[in-house]
Motif scaffolding. Structure first.
Motif, PDB file in Angstrom:
ATOM      1  N   THR A 117       1.192  -1.800  -0.223  1.00 30.12           N
ATOM      2  CA  THR A 117       0.034   0.116  -0.048  1.00 30.12           C
ATOM      3  C   THR A 117       0.959   0.950   0.228  1.00 30.12           C
ATOM      4  OG1 THR A 117      -0.220   0.445   2.685  1.00 30.12           O
ATOM      5  CG2 THR A 117      -2.235  -1.396   1.693  1.00 30.12           C
ATOM      6  N   TRP A 163       3.511   1.394  -2.014  1.00 36.71           N
ATOM      7  CA  TRP A 163       3.982   2.364  -3.249  1.00 36.71           C
ATOM      8  C   TRP A 163       3.035   2.028  -4.009  1.00 36.71           C
ATOM      9  CZ3 TRP A 163       8.795   2.457  -4.487  1.00 36.71           C
ATOM     10  CH2 TRP A 163       9.919   1.939  -3.668  1.00 36.71           C
ATOM     11  N   ILE A 164       1.888   1.649  -3.346  1.00 38.03           N
ATOM     12  CA  ILE A 164       0.700   2.238  -3.831  1.00 38.03           C
ATOM     13  C   ILE A 164       0.573   4.199  -4.020  1.00 38.03           C
ATOM     14  CG2 ILE A 164      -1.640   2.231  -4.624  1.00 38.03           C
ATOM     15  CD1 ILE A 164      -1.149  -1.212  -3.921  1.00 38.03           C
ATOM     16  N   ASP A 165       0.282   3.876  -2.526  1.00 37.27           N
ATOM     17  CA  ASP A 165       0.251   5.434  -2.295  1.00 37.27           C
ATOM     18  C   ASP A 165       1.357   6.562  -3.599  1.00 37.27           C
ATOM     19  OD1 ASP A 165      -2.341   5.169  -0.537  1.00 37.27           O
ATOM     20  OD2 ASP A 165      -0.385   4.924   1.354  1.00 37.27           O
ATOM     21  N   PHE A 177       3.134   5.539  -5.453  1.00 35.14           N
ATOM     22  CA  PHE A 177       3.480   6.015  -7.212  1.00 35.14           C
ATOM     23  C   PHE A 177       1.424   6.640  -7.878  1.00 35.14           C
ATOM     24  CE2 PHE A 177       6.113   2.477  -7.336  1.00 35.14           C
ATOM     25  CZ  PHE A 177       7.149   3.267  -8.388  1.00 35.14           C
ATOM     26  N   SER A 178       0.895   6.866  -6.723  1.00 39.79           N
ATOM     27  CA  SER A 178      -0.454   7.752  -7.064  1.00 39.79           C
ATOM     28  C   SER A 178      -0.224   8.586  -6.484  1.00 39.79           C
ATOM     29  CB  SER A 178      -1.687   7.155  -6.491  1.00 39.79           C
ATOM     30  OG  SER A 178      -1.881   6.508  -4.805  1.00 39.79           O
ATOM     31  N   GLY A 179       0.420   8.951  -5.838  1.00 38.90           N
ATOM     32  CA  GLY A 179       1.008  10.470  -5.209  1.00 38.90           C
ATOM     33  C   GLY A 179      -0.646  11.377  -3.745  1.00 38.90           C
ATOM     34  N   SER A 180      -0.373  10.028  -3.452  1.00 35.86           N
ATOM     35  CA  SER A 180      -1.317  10.141  -2.201  1.00 35.86           C
ATOM     36  C   SER A 180      -1.053   8.955  -0.861  1.00 35.86           C
ATOM     37  CB  SER A 180      -2.642   9.835  -2.170  1.00 35.86           C
ATOM     38  OG  SER A 180      -2.895   8.464  -2.901  1.00 35.86           O
ATOM     39  N   ASP A 181      -1.556   9.633  -0.088  1.00 37.52           N
ATOM     40  CA  ASP A 181      -0.846   9.002   1.333  1.00 37.52           C
ATOM     41  C   ASP A 181      -1.348   8.661   2.663  1.00 37.52           C
ATOM     42  OD1 ASP A 181       1.057   7.919   3.076  1.00 37.52           O
ATOM     43  OD2 ASP A 181       2.612   9.424   3.715  1.00 37.52           O
ATOM     44  N   ARG A 182      -2.481   7.923   2.216  1.00 35.53           N
ATOM     45  CA  ARG A 182      -3.656   7.433   3.000  1.00 35.53           C
ATOM     46  C   ARG A 182      -3.326   7.492   4.375  1.00 35.53           C
ATOM     47  NH1 ARG A 182      -6.429   3.056  -0.143  1.00 35.53           N
ATOM     48  NH2 ARG A 182      -3.524   1.960  -0.150  1.00 35.53           N
TER      49      ARG A 182
END
Length: 530
Positions: free
Chosen positions: A377, A379-381, A383-388
């Motif tokens: 998650t 790495w997904i955040d 590359f997607s430009g968000s940080d949950r």
């Protein structure tokens, strides 16, 4: 190479006189036949094992590739992602690096595809093949590093559980010095005193000369110490558990902590058991990694030492392999009828395959036990430009750029939940035309509908919004707005309101004036403050 027209060596054996003295000479398997020295063609594994042996080795190399990808993912995640995503620790990082070195010992031959033999009867060594030197060095370094870092991990856990020692910076520097210093020294000694060559598949392994003293015995010593420490820790845990079963003291029934938090000696058996259980719950992955890698290293060491000793025995005792050699000569090089006779001379193929696969799978075990779903998650955040994971607080006015230009009043909200810092629900629509804050010290005449009308003292409040502010009566207000008196008339008497305590309603206490005439001034930039 010398040219001989006549050779007394039967097929498939070759005369040693026809070849030079290059390569790893001790790797030849030769026997005196009359006046000639006959040698088995290189590599020896092609004659002692069925053809499927090469398939097993190739499968282990591809598993090592997958293991390398897993270790690379872990190391890259620990280096790039924040610690709250990875929970990185130097013991895990260094152990994963050691396993990566071990995997490179299998991956390099797969990529380079080196020649195993210097000539038809002599295998290559680190002096004649750079790929052999690299693969052998990485394999020895990875083996040494894996054993040392699982030893240090087991020692750290033992100190925490059994001796209540909080390992800190000093243990970290000691671990770095021992965990990498000893393997480097071990690799240098192994390469100088023994060397490596193609003796067991496409990966170079240490030669027989002095290998027990400079590699196998030290490795098995550290592995044995690791096993002793690990089982001592398990024994202590069992002892604490059994003691907690017999502890019926009422003072520990409702407490998970010792009576005095600064002294571990004051803990009762039940409290000690709860503490040990919490440590085990946090460290069970590391314990599993220690057991897996130690099992792999011990298994590999025992198997390879047995194979090494058998190969050396064949060179000094011709009678051990006489039946197999005669079978090869009778069948003119057809190895299939002779495989049963070769089984006592080599390690079983299933055992060899198991050893190679277990060594190649260490990286997969690491990613399963030390990896976390939050890494994916993270790495997904990224590359997607968000940080949950971050719960930043932004202004409501940030959503209302059309309404807000110079307004400074705002409410701190959670970006994710849409709640204020005090967890109160915000209005679905917020406008800058919110009710103005009314100070209890002001007269009712100051609360007017128009923000652009003049005050009694001649001052004028600018019309910042260009429209009349609609009045909304507060929920706990006991007065109502009154229009300003006509010009030249006396202002009416102020309306007396019921007194109240701000602490009973959680409201803002009355603001005290700090400057003259401050209570007569309405700040238009604060009119939308709740």
């Amino acid at each position: 190479m010398a040219n001989h027209t006549v050779s007394s060596c039967p097929t498939p054996f070759l005369s040693a006189a026809d070849y030079s003295n290059g390569g790893y000479l001790d790797g030849r398997l030769c026997k005196q036949v009359g006046l000639d020295v006959c040698c088995l063609p290189c590599p020896m594994t092609d004659w002692a094992y069925p053809d499927s042996f090469n398939t097993v080795g190739l499968a282990a190399e591809w598993v090592a590739v997958l293991s390398t990808v897993c270790t690379g993912f872990l190391l890259l995640s620990w280096a790039v992602l924040p610690v709250d995503k990875t929970y990185r620790h130097y013991l895990s990082i260094c152990l994963t690096t050691a396993v990566l070195f071990m995997n490179l010992g299998f991956v390099i031959p797969l990529a380079a595809k080196p020649e195993q033999c210097f000539d038809s009867i002599t295998p290559n060594s680190m002096d004649t093949s750079p790929v052999c030197a690299a693969s052998g060095a990485f394999l020895i370094l990875g083996g040494w590093g894996g054993v040392l870092w699982v030893f240090l991990r087991a020692l750290s856990l033992h100190l925490q559980i059994c001796w209540q020692v909080v390992v800190g910076r000093n243990f970290m520097w000691f671990s770095q010095a021992a965990g990498w210093g000893i393997p480097v020294i071990g690799v240098v000694l192994a390469l100088l005193l023994s060397g490596v060559s193609f003796r067991f598949g496409a990966t170079c392994h240490i030669n027989h000369k002095s290998s027990l003293a400079d590699l196998w015995v030290p490795l098995l010593v550290f592995a044995g110490l690791t096993i002793i420490i690990q089982f001592a820790t398990f024994g202590y845990c069992i002892k604490v558990y059994l003691a907690s079963l017999a502890d019926n003291s009422a003072s520990t029934e409702g407490s998970n902590l010792p009576s005095y938090t600064n002294s571990i000696r004051t803990m009762t058996p039940k409290q000690a058991y709860r503490r040990v259980r919490r440590v085990i719950q946090l460290q069970w992955r590391g314990i599993a990694i220690v057991l897996i890698i130690i099992t792999d290293v011990v298994f590999f060491s025992v198997v390879f030492v047995f194979q090494d000793n058998t190969s050396e025995a064949l060179k000094h005792d011709d009678t051990l392999a006489a039946d197999w050699i005669v079978c090869l000569a009778i069948n003119k090089g057809n190895k299939v009828p002779c495989l049963d006779l070769a089984k006592p001379l080599v390690v079983n193929q299933a055992t060899v395959g198991a050893v190679l696969l277990l060594l190649a799978m260490n990286g997969i075990w690491l990613v399963l036990l030390l990896g976390r779903w939050t890494m994916a998650t993270g790495w997904i955040d990224m590359f997607s430009g968000s940080d949950r994971s971050k719960r930043e607080f932004v202004s409501v006015d940030a959503r209302l750029d059309d309404f807000k230009k110079d307004t400074r009043s705002y409410e701190m909200l959670s970006r994710d939940s849409g709640k204020m810092m005090d967890d109160s629900v915000t209005p679905s629509v917020v406008t800058p035309i919110s009710p103005a804050y009314r100070s209890p010290l002001r007269s009712p005449s100051a609360n007017r509908e128009s923000t652009g009308s003049a005050n009694n003292d001649g001052r004028r409040t600018p019309d910042y919004f260009g429209q009349t502010v609609r009045y909304h009566a507060p929920a706990r207000s006991f007065s109502s707005p009154r229009p300003p008196p006509p010009s030249g008339q006396m202002s009416p008497q102020p309306v007396h309101t019921v007194t109240w305590d701000a602490r009973d309603t959680y409201a803002r206490p009355p603001r005290q004036a700090q400057y003259p005439d401050e209570d007569d001034y309405v700040n238009p930039l604060g009119m939308n403050r709740i």
